[in-house]
Design an enzyme around this catalytic site. Structure first.
Site, PDB file in Angstrom:
ATOM      1  N   LYS A 128       5.063  -7.998  -4.732  1.00 34.79           N
ATOM      2  CA  LYS A 128       6.493  -8.111  -4.421  1.00 34.79           C
ATOM      3  C   LYS A 128       6.821  -9.417  -3.707  1.00 34.79           C
ATOM      4  O   LYS A 128       7.963  -9.872  -3.740  1.00 34.79           O
ATOM      5  CB  LYS A 128       6.957  -6.892  -3.654  1.00 34.79           C
ATOM      6  CG  LYS A 128       6.979  -5.670  -4.584  1.00 34.79           C
ATOM      7  CD  LYS A 128       7.540  -4.424  -3.967  1.00 34.79           C
ATOM      8  CE  LYS A 128       7.630  -3.313  -4.995  1.00 34.79           C
ATOM      9  NZ  LYS A 128       6.308  -2.807  -5.440  1.00 34.79           N
TER      10      LYS A 128
HETATM   11  C1  LIG Z   1       6.030  -2.083  -6.603  1.00 30.53           C
HETATM   12  C2  LIG Z   1       4.617  -1.993  -7.084  1.00 30.53           C
HETATM   13  C3  LIG Z   1       4.304  -1.610  -8.415  1.00 30.53           C
HETATM   14  C4  LIG Z   1       5.365  -1.183  -9.416  1.00 30.53           C
HETATM   15  O1  LIG Z   1       6.220  -2.225  -9.783  1.00 30.53           O
HETATM   16  P1  LIG Z   1       7.613  -1.884 -10.507  1.00 30.53           P
HETATM   17  O2  LIG Z   1       8.303  -3.189 -10.642  1.00 30.53           O
HETATM   18  O3  LIG Z   1       8.320  -0.928  -9.583  1.00 30.53           O
HETATM   19  O4  LIG Z   1       7.295  -1.255 -11.816  1.00 30.53           O
HETATM   20  C5  LIG Z   1       2.972  -1.621  -8.786  1.00 30.53           C
HETATM   21  N1  LIG Z   1       1.990  -1.947  -7.918  1.00 30.53           N
HETATM   22  C6  LIG Z   1       2.241  -2.309  -6.643  1.00 30.53           C
HETATM   23  C7  LIG Z   1       1.113  -2.643  -5.740  1.00 30.53           C
HETATM   24  C8  LIG Z   1       3.568  -2.364  -6.176  1.00 30.53           C
HETATM   25  O5  LIG Z   1       3.813  -2.719  -4.908  1.00 30.53           O
END
Ligand SMILES: *Cc1c(COP(=O)(O)O)cnc(C)c1O
Length: 486
Positions: A128
């Site tokens: 993120k």
């Molecule tokens: C947020 C997240 C996901 C999922 O991503 P999306 O965009 O919600 O599909 C997968 N792995 C990790 C470690 C995350 O923080």
């Protein structure tokens, strides 16, 4: 699309790129407005009215370029001149200078024809950061330019809050407050939120569950006097800026493995469908991609939808991959919009059924369309643990549980000769207990994530009461009483 000065060629279009709502009843907006509003007025999500496209030559030219340079070219196509090139370039350089690895998102080969795209070398060691670091700078730039301020409020079960607080900590025009359920996030996650030491970034420990925190966020948005008073905003995964920023690494990874001549398959651990939808955007923007594979845990609404043609909600189950414990995949609405031929009225109708009846049937043509691009698979907790252990035994590579879900699904989908790229979304040290149980060793925090180890924690404990949290926020936000005129 817009090209950088040295990209050659002219702008093809006369009209600036506009963003339209998937539900068809909100005004079309330019990039900056779409960035600041997040959710459209009609509850739809913003998507570009037309897809900018990159030619094979332009994609070939991405090979060997620094990540920030490719990011400038890709993001620039979506910003479409609303921010001056040199300003945008500087923001992008700064955003990705916060990453510890010189490649920003390195590709690591894991098999004869498989690679892991490590997206976790940012400040909070999960993917993120890639979107939040640039989103914060873009939003702050637009607000500063307008002499405005806003207050961001969010709820987090762990990852998003840390990435958001870290990214927005230096913003002049933004105060940010993230609620987390006290005692229910890991020590690593809590410390990432509580040791920032910046006056505008607040971690609020709520005496309640994650759902309580989320309900309070919703209630604050519904409380119009509070909303206007503090100029409330959100940075959830439906913000177009986040999706846009994530398209970049599909381009860099594919180009370095031979795109446009070779089209890779991407396998993506999926929750809210933001990350994998970014892959779809890259494909629409001209990047040859063989397949996009959705990897889910037991909360497998997306793989069930692909298999059955029915999007049907079930209860959320808590797993060892908490960032994928989601039943309503918000960004799926953007794919639905494409799959029904951009018929916004159909999208509004189907999403209405989701609310009233708990699900909807994908129209047959839409289901066929989705199947031309996407595959799906899931991995349960036993399989995920087994995968972490086996990958470690075979190669010494330590995968976090979310990444392991995708590795497992990638193995089940291995076919053909397309290079397979698995998105590695978190560093294993973010989920030390699960990883230790599977490998026998505690994964060490990487050096760049331990820098704040000695910082004191600032924990604001608050009751599970909207009025108390609102009062806390109103007393601290720098938005002038009465709200800025927006
Ligand atoms: C947020 C997240 C996901 C999922 O991503 P999306 O965009 O919600 O599909 C997968 N792995 C990790 C470690 C995350 O923080």
């Amino acid at each position: 699309m817009r090209r950088p000065p040295d990209g050659g060629g002219q702008r093809r279009d006369e009209v600036d790129l506009r963003y339209i709502s998937t539900r068809g009843r909100a005004p079309a907006l330019g990039f900056k407005e779409a960035l600041l509003v997040g959710l459209a007025d009609d509850d739809g999500l913003y998507v570009p009215e037309t897809w900018p496209t990159f030619t094979p030559d332009e994609i070939r030219a991405f090979r060997g370029l620094p990540y920030a340079e490719v990011a400038f070219r890709v993001i620039g196509a979506f910003v479409d001149g609303e921010i001056a090139d040199d300003t945008l370039h500087a923001m992008i350089d700064e955003a990705y200078a916060t990453f510890a690895h010189p490649a920003v998102v390195p590709l690591v080969q894991s098999g004869p024809n498989t690679w892991l795209l490590e997206l976790f070398h940012g400040p909070t060691i999960a993917f993120k950061d890639v979107a939040m670091q640039i989103l914060a700078r873009l939003m702050d730039h637009v607000l500063t330019e307008r002499g405005e301020r806003l207050t961001i409020v969010g709820a987090t079960s762990g990852d998003t809050g840390g990435a958001a607080l870290e990214a927005f900590k230096a913003c002049e025009g933004i105060d940010i407050f993230f609620m987390y359920p006290e005692g229910k996030v890991s020590d690593v996650q809590r410390r990432q939120m509580t040791t920032i030491g910046s006056a505008n970034a607040h971690a609020l420990a709520i005496d309640g569950t994650f759902d309580d925190c989320q309900d309070m966020v919703k209630a604050m948005f519904a409380n119009t006097s509070f909303r206007d008073r503090v100029q409330l905003s959100a940075v959830n995964s439906i913000n177009w800026g986040r999706v846009m920023a994530q398209t970049v690494y599909y381009f860099t990874a594919a180009a370095s493995l031979g795109a446009p001549e070779r089209a890779p398959t991407f396998v993506v651990p999926t929750g809210n469908f933001g990350d994998i939808f970014a892959g779809y955007v890259a494909r629409r923007a001209g990047l040859p991609i063989e397949r996009l594979v959705i990897a889910t845990n037991e909360n497998d609404i997306l793989s069930r939808t692909l298999a059955t043609g029915h999007y049907t909600m079930a209860d959320v189950r808590a797993t060892i991959t908490p960032s994928m414990d989601i039943q309503i995949s918000s960004n799926f609405e953007r794919l639905l919009f494409e799959a029904v031929g951009r018929d916004a009225a159909s999208v509004a109708e189907l999403l209405g059924k989701l609310r009233s009846e708990g699900g909807y049937a994908l129209p047959a043509a839409a289901r066929d369309y989705v199947a031309t691009v996407f595959d799906a698979g899931s991995s349960d907790q036993t399989q995920t643990r087994e995968t972490i252990a086996r990958v470690f035994a075979e190669s010494g590579y330590v995968a976090d549980p979310h990444t392991a879900v995708a590795i497992r699904v990638a193995e089940a989908h291995a076919r053909g000769t397309a290079p397979v790229i698995v998105l590695a979304t978190a560093h294993p040290a973010k989920f030390p207990d699960t990883v230790q149980a599977a490998t026998g060793a505690v994964p060490a925090l990487p050096p760049w994530a331990t820098q704040r180890a000695d910082n004191p924690e600032t924990i604001e404990r608050l009751p599970n009461e909207r009025e108390a949290v609102e009062a806390f926020i109103a007393a601290r936000t720098r938005v002038a009483a009465g709200g800025d005129a927006r």
